[in-house]
Design an enzyme around this catalytic site. Structure first.
Site, short mmCIF file in Angstrom:
data_model
loop_
_atom_site.label_atom_id
_atom_site.label_comp_id
_atom_site.label_asym_id
_atom_site.label_seq_id
_atom_site.Cartn_x
_atom_site.Cartn_y
_atom_site.Cartn_z
CB SER A 179 -0.94 -0.05 1.21
OG SER A 179 -2.05 0.78 1.03
CG ASP A 196 -6.36 -2.72 -4.37
OD1 ASP A 196 -7.17 -1.97 -3.81
OD2 ASP A 196 -5.12 -2.58 -4.31
CG HIS A 205 -5.00 -2.80 -0.72
ND1 HIS A 205 -4.59 -2.01 -1.76
CD2 HIS A 205 -4.50 -2.23 0.41
CE1 HIS A 205 -3.89 -0.99 -1.30
NE2 HIS A 205 -3.81 -1.11 0.01
#
Length: 505
Positions: free
Chosen positions: A190, A432, A457
Site C-alpha cells: 500500500s 483492488d 489489496h
C-alpha cells in the site's frame, strides 16, 4: 492502528476532519490490513506480545536529513525489529529482507505480513521491520501531541524524510553486522509499497530490489486515472451481482427520502441500529461508502466480503421490498451481528487516521472522488480547490499536489523508468480499487508487473494459508523467483568483482 488517548483539542480536530464531504476528505485510506480488523485478537498491540525470535532496537535518528540548521541535528528514537533466526550470516553474504513500515505502528503488521518470514528460510535471510517516523513509538519531540502541535513540528513528517530514515537504519545495521555484501530487498504494501518502489529509485546503493505490493504510485494529480478507485469498487459489485449493485445504487436517494420525514433520522437510526442517533443522513451514507469501499479493497479469499454483502442483500430482497432493510442486511454480513453499529469505526481519532490526514493534506494528495458516471455512488467528484482550502484551514499550510510527481516522477514515468530503473516488482490484484493507480504492465525485464485478476489489496504479501487459491500461490512463487534472480545476479557480479580485485593484486 490503536486509538490514542487524545486531548479534547485533538478529538475536535479529528471530528472536524472526518465530518467533511466526500469531495474533499473522505478519501479511502491505504493500509495493508482493513480498518475493521484493528481490534481483532490476531493484531499485535504491543512489543511485549511479539514473537520470541524478534528483537527490538532503537536507532538514534536525525530529525532532518536535508538541512544543516542547528535544529536539524535534533534526534529521536526510531524503532525497528530484527529476526536473526534464518540468517546465514555476514560471511555468506546472505540477504536482508526489510519491511518498510507505513502509516501505522509497525508491530501490528508483523503477524499479518507473512511474505518475509515464510520466504526467509529459503534465502537464509535476515528479517528487519522498520517503523515509519511519527507512528508507533518512532515519534520526534517526545510525544505525539508535541510532534503534531504545529506546522513547524509536523514539517518533518513526509515520505522523503521517511525513506532517508530507512536508508540510515539499513546502513547502520549492515555496518554493525559487518554485512557489507548482504543485498537488501525492501518490501512494502500500500503506502509502504510506494515507499519501497521510491526507495529503490532513490537509494539503489542501499537496496538491491523492491517488492511494491498494491502501490498506487500513479494516483496523483497530473497522472491520476480517469476510471479510478470508485469505478473499480462499482465494477466489483456489478460483477458479483447486478441486482445487488442496483439496490445499492437506489439506496442513496431512499436514505435521503426517509431522512426528510418527520423523525426521519430517528427512523434511520433504528433501522440501521446505530450506536448514536444520526444527526444527518450524510453520516450514514459516509459509513456505507466506507463499508463498500473496504469490502472491495480487501476482497480477500476465503471470506470474499463483496460476495458476502451482495449475498445478504439479494437474500433480503426475497423477503422484503424495503431497500434499506436489504442494505442493512449487507452491513450485518460485513460487520457481523452487533447490538449496535458504530458509524465512526472507520474514523476513530487514532494516530494512524490523524497522521495520514496530515500526509494527505501535505504531499500525498490523491484525487479520489465519485465521478459523475460509471458509479453506484452519488456523484461527488474530487474538488482540488475545496481540498486545498480545507487543508489550509485545518493545518495552516498549503498542500503540494504536484510534489510527489516532481520528486519521484509523474507524467511519462513508465517511459523514464524503462531507462533508469531496475529490480522493482509492482504487484497488484485487479479487484483492488487502488490498482487503478498501480503499474499493471511490465516496464522492462527487471521492472516487472505481477497482477492477478481476482486479487485484492496487498494480498500477495499477507500470511499464506492452506486454502489460498492457486492463482495466489503462483503469484507469490513468481515474485520469489524474480527476487532469486536478482540475488543470483548480484552474487555473480560480486564474485566477478572479487576475482578482478584478486588479479589486480
Amino acid at each position: 492502528m490503536r486509538s490514542l488517548v487524545c486531548s479534547y483539542q485533538w478529538f475536535s480536530l479529528s471530528f472536524f476532519v472526518f465530518s467533511l464531504g466526500v469531495s474533499a476528505f473522505n478519501i479511502p485510506r491505504l493500509g495493508t490490513v482493513q480498518r475493521t480488523h484493528q481490534h481483532e485478537p490476531r493484531t499485535i498491540s504491543s512489543s511485549s506480545n511479539l514473537p520470541e525470535d524478534l528483537k527490538t532496537f532503537y536507532y538514534t535518528q536525525r530529525l532532518d536529513h536535508f538541512n544543516y540548521r542547528p535544529d536539524s541535528y535534533a534526534t529521536f528514537h526510531q524503532r525497528y525489529f530484527v529476526n536473526f533466526k534464518y540468517w546465514g550470516g555476514a560471511k555468506s553474504g546472505a540477504p536482508i529482507f526489510a519491511y518498510l513500515g507505513a502509516e501505522a505502528p509497525v508491530d501490528p503488521d508483523i503477524n499479518f505480513i507473512g511474505f518475509l518470514r515464510e520466504n526467509a528460510p529459503h534465502f537464509n535471510a535476515l528479517i528487519v521491520y522498520i517503523e515509519h517516523r511519527y507512528y508507533g513509538k518512532s515519534i520526534p519531540f517526545g510525544s505525539w501531541k508535541e510532534a503534531m502541535r504545529n506546522a513547524s513540528t509536523r514539517g518533518y513528517f513526509n515520505s522523503a524524510q521517511a525513506i532517508a530514515d530507512y536508508a540510515s537504519v539499513l546502513l547502520h545495521l549492515k555496518k554493525s553486522l559487518s554485512a557489507r555484501n548482504s543485498p537488501v530487498i525492501v518490501i512494502g504494501g500500500s503506502y509502504g509499497g510506494m515507499l519501497a518502489s521510491w526507495f529503490r529509485l532513490k537509494y539503489p546503493h542501499v537496496a538491491l530490489g523492491a517488492l511494491a505490493s498494491s502501490a498506487p504510485i500513479l494516483y496523483f494529480n497530473g497522472v491520476a486515472p480517469r476510471a479510478g478507485y470508485y469505478y473499480i469498487v462499482t465494477k466489483d459489485f456489478q460483477e458479483t451481482s447486478m441486482s445487488c449493485y442496483q439496490t445499492i445504487r437506489r439506496s442513496w436517494s431512499e436514505i435521503d427520502r426517509v431522512a426528510k420525514k418527520p423523525n426521519g433520522l430517528s427512523i434511520l437510526s433504528t433501522m440501521f441500529r446505530t450506536c448514536k442517533k444520526l444527526r444527518h443522513s450524510s453520516e450514514l451514507k459516509d459509513y456505507l461508502d466506507s463499508v463498500y469501499a473496504e469490502a472491495a479493497q480487501y476482497d480477500h479469499p476465503a471470506s470474499y466480503p463483496v460476495k458476502a454483502i451482495c449475498g445478504a442483500i439479494d437474500a433480503a430482497a426475497k423477503k422484503t421490498n424495503n431497500i434499506l432493510d436489504q442494505i442493512f442486511e449487507g452491513v450485518v454480513a460485513f460487520m457481523k451481528n452487533k447490538s449496535c453499529y458504530d458509524l465512526n469505526i472507520f474514523n476513530y481519532p487514532s494516530q494512524t487516521n490523524m497522521g495520514w490526514r496530515w500526509q494527505t493534506c501535505s504531499e500525498m494528495v490523491m484525487p479520489i472522488g465519485h465521478e459523475e458516471s460509471d458509479s453506484m455512488f452519488p456523484p461527488a467528484p474530487f474538488n482540488m480547490k475545496t481540498f486545498v482550502k480545507e487543508c489550509r484551514s485545518l493545518y495552516g499550510v498549503l498542500p503540494q499536489p504536484h510534489w510527489v510527481t516532481t520528486y519521484y516522477g509523474g507524467p511519462g514515468l513508465k517511459l523514464k523508468l524503462r531507462r533508469f530503473a531496475s529490480n522493482i516488482i509492482f504487484s497488484n490484484g485487479l479487484r483492488d480499487p487502488y490498482s487503478s493507480g498501480g503499474v499493471l504492465e511490465s516496464i522492462s525485464d527487471s521492472v516487472v508487473a505481477v497482477s492477478t485478476v481476482n486479487g485484492s489489496h496487498c494480498l500477495d504479501i499477507l500470511e499464506a494459508t492452506p486454502n489460498d487459491p492457486q492463482w495466489l500461490v503462483m503469484q507469490r512463487k513468481s515474485e520469489v523467483k524474480i527476487i532469486k534472480g536478482w540475488i543470483a545476479k548480484y552474487q555473480a557480479d560480486l564474485r566477478a568483482l572479487n576475482n578482478q580485485n584478486i588479479s589486480y593484486n
